[in-house]
Write a protein that holds these residues in place. Sequence first.
Motif, PDB file in Angstrom:
ATOM      1  N   MET A   1       0.841  -1.192   0.000  1.00 48.48           N
ATOM      2  CA  MET A   1       0.000   0.000   0.000  1.00 48.48           C
ATOM      3  C   MET A   1       0.878   1.245   0.000  1.00 48.48           C
ATOM      4  SD  MET A   1      -3.004   0.860   2.663  1.00 48.48           S
ATOM      5  CE  MET A   1      -4.081   2.204   2.357  1.00 48.48           C
ATOM      6  N   GLU A   2       0.563   2.192  -0.882  1.00 48.53           N
ATOM      7  CA  GLU A   2       1.317   3.441  -0.937  1.00 48.53           C
ATOM      8  C   GLU A   2       1.067   4.253   0.325  1.00 48.53           C
ATOM      9  OE1 GLU A   2       1.676   5.667  -4.823  1.00 48.53           O
ATOM     10  OE2 GLU A   2      -0.168   4.497  -5.117  1.00 48.53           O
ATOM     11  N   LYS A   3       2.065   5.023   0.714  1.00 44.37           N
ATOM     12  CA  LYS A   3       1.884   5.823   1.924  1.00 44.37           C
ATOM     13  C   LYS A   3       1.248   7.163   1.579  1.00 44.37           C
ATOM     14  CE  LYS A   3       5.839   8.614   3.062  1.00 44.37           C
ATOM     15  NZ  LYS A   3       7.044   8.870   3.711  1.00 44.37           N
ATOM     16  N   ASN A   4       0.473   7.664   2.484  1.00 40.10           N
ATOM     17  CA  ASN A   4      -0.207   8.956   2.388  1.00 40.10           C
ATOM     18  C   ASN A   4       0.853  10.058   2.321  1.00 40.10           C
ATOM     19  OD1 ASN A   4      -1.249  11.479   3.397  1.00 40.10           O
ATOM     20  ND2 ASN A   4      -3.001  10.389   4.228  1.00 40.10           N
ATOM     21  N   MET A   5       0.750  10.929   1.326  1.00 38.51           N
ATOM     22  CA  MET A   5       1.742  11.993   1.147  1.00 38.51           C
ATOM     23  C   MET A   5       1.297  13.331   1.736  1.00 38.51           C
ATOM     24  SD  MET A   5       4.368  10.605  -0.250  1.00 38.51           S
ATOM     25  CE  MET A   5       5.319  11.958  -0.894  1.00 38.51           C
ATOM     26  N   ILE A   6       0.226  13.326   2.522  1.00 39.00           N
ATOM     27  CA  ILE A   6      -0.219  14.568   3.162  1.00 39.00           C
ATOM     28  C   ILE A   6       0.643  14.792   4.398  1.00 39.00           C
ATOM     29  CG2 ILE A   6      -2.129  15.788   4.271  1.00 39.00           C
ATOM     30  CD1 ILE A   6      -2.462  15.346   1.249  1.00 39.00           C
ATOM     31  N   HIS A   7       1.347  15.906   4.415  1.00 40.40           N
ATOM     32  CA  HIS A   7       2.218  16.244   5.536  1.00 40.40           C
ATOM     33  C   HIS A   7       1.653  17.389   6.361  1.00 40.40           C
ATOM     34  CE1 HIS A   7       5.303  13.621   3.950  1.00 40.40           C
ATOM     35  NE2 HIS A   7       5.203  14.224   2.780  1.00 40.40           N
ATOM     36  N   ASP A   8       0.726  18.125   5.787  1.00 40.01           N
ATOM     37  CA  ASP A   8       0.211  19.312   6.476  1.00 40.01           C
ATOM     38  C   ASP A   8      -1.300  19.416   6.261  1.00 40.01           C
ATOM     39  OD1 ASP A   8      -0.313  21.824   7.560  1.00 40.01           O
ATOM     40  OD2 ASP A   8       1.484  22.734   6.689  1.00 40.01           O
ATOM     41  N   GLU A   9      -2.045  18.819   7.186  1.00 39.21           N
ATOM     42  CA  GLU A   9      -3.513  18.831   7.114  1.00 39.21           C
ATOM     43  C   GLU A   9      -4.066  20.249   7.193  1.00 39.21           C
ATOM     44  OE1 GLU A   9      -6.181  16.448   7.201  1.00 39.21           O
ATOM     45  OE2 GLU A   9      -4.814  14.803   6.733  1.00 39.21           O
ATOM     46  N   ILE A  10      -3.425  21.105   7.962  1.00 38.62           N
ATOM     47  CA  ILE A  10      -3.916  22.487   8.107  1.00 38.62           C
ATOM     48  C   ILE A  10      -3.820  23.211   6.767  1.00 38.62           C
ATOM     49  CG2 ILE A  10      -3.487  24.727   9.218  1.00 38.62           C
ATOM     50  CD1 ILE A  10      -2.643  23.101  11.739  1.00 38.62           C
ATOM     51  N   ALA A  11      -2.714  23.050   6.067  1.00 38.06           N
ATOM     52  CA  ALA A  11      -2.575  23.674   4.747  1.00 38.06           C
ATOM     53  C   ALA A  11      -3.652  23.145   3.808  1.00 38.06           C
ATOM     54  CB  ALA A  11      -1.182  23.408   4.166  1.00 38.06           C
ATOM     55  N   MET A  12      -3.903  21.844   3.856  1.00 36.72           N
ATOM     56  CA  MET A  12      -4.929  21.268   2.984  1.00 36.72           C
ATOM     57  C   MET A  12      -6.301  21.859   3.324  1.00 36.72           C
ATOM     58  SD  MET A  12      -6.207  17.350   2.519  1.00 36.72           S
ATOM     59  CE  MET A  12      -7.147  17.468   4.034  1.00 36.72           C
ATOM     60  N   ASN A  13      -6.647  21.895   4.597  1.00 39.78           N
ATOM     61  CA  ASN A  13      -7.949  22.428   5.009  1.00 39.78           C
ATOM     62  C   ASN A  13      -8.093  23.903   4.667  1.00 39.78           C
ATOM     63  OD1 ASN A  13      -8.718  19.921   5.998  1.00 39.78           O
ATOM     64  ND2 ASN A  13      -7.972  20.353   8.047  1.00 39.78           N
ATOM     65  N   ASN A  14      -7.037  24.668   4.837  1.00 34.69           N
ATOM     66  CA  ASN A  14      -7.085  26.086   4.469  1.00 34.69           C
ATOM     67  C   ASN A  14      -7.206  26.247   2.957  1.00 34.69           C
ATOM     68  OD1 ASN A  14      -6.993  26.923   7.122  1.00 34.69           O
ATOM     69  ND2 ASN A  14      -4.790  27.268   7.115  1.00 34.69           N
ATOM     70  N   GLY A  15      -6.572  25.357   2.205  1.00 35.97           N
ATOM     71  CA  GLY A  15      -6.719  25.378   0.759  1.00 35.97           C
ATOM     72  C   GLY A  15      -8.171  25.187   0.346  1.00 35.97           C
ATOM     73  N   VAL A  16      -8.874  24.313   1.053  1.00 39.66           N
ATOM     74  CA  VAL A  16     -10.295  24.084   0.767  1.00 39.66           C
ATOM     75  C   VAL A  16     -11.093  25.371   0.987  1.00 39.66           C
ATOM     76  CG1 VAL A  16     -12.370  22.832   1.527  1.00 39.66           C
ATOM     77  CG2 VAL A  16     -10.205  21.602   1.217  1.00 39.66           C
ATOM     78  N   ILE A  17     -10.764  26.113   2.024  1.00 34.18           N
ATOM     79  CA  ILE A  17     -11.461  27.381   2.312  1.00 34.18           C
ATOM     80  C   ILE A  17     -11.236  28.370   1.167  1.00 34.18           C
ATOM     81  CG2 ILE A  17     -11.503  29.404   3.830  1.00 34.18           C
ATOM     82  CD1 ILE A  17     -10.718  27.418   6.124  1.00 34.18           C
TER      83      ILE A  17
END
Length: 164
Positions: A1-17
């Motif tokens: 299984m490939e590993k999750n490459m998300i290192h910064d959940e806050i950046a991702m969530n702010n990107g959604v905003i």
Amino acid sequence: MEKNMIHDEIAMNNGVIFQHAYDILSEKMQEGLVNKALGNSGTNNEANLDAALFVPAVVNCSFACELFLKAMLPQNTRGHKLNDLFVSLDANIQEKIKNKTIEKMKNYAQTYCSADFQKDLTNNSNIFAEWRYFHEGNTNTVNYQFITNLMKATFDVVLEERNK
């Protein structure tokens, strides 16, 4: 299984905003452009104001791109240049984003290819920094279709990575 490459959940969530803000601004901007084309400027010239939402739409879109890219890079990654952030990504992630962007761009230009992607990424790399201060006159042109599709493609890849 490939590993999750998300290192910064806050950046991702702010990107959604910022992506959501872009969506709202873009829709309202399109309404303004249609109203202007129909000669309906509105009671207080709202059509012109709505059409002018192009600037904040570009800023929010490019910032969402930046945040989605940073979500897949080590936390506290600095900088606004999309090209620099993009080339810092894992090669497989770069390829996914590039391919998804090309696929989306082919809806507007059938012959859009990898060379076009690289050219557009380079030419639109610093639009967040340039367009947030557009009143200073230091803005370059922006390929609105490209930056929009890059944002959507990067968001798609962020979601894929998060769900691994």
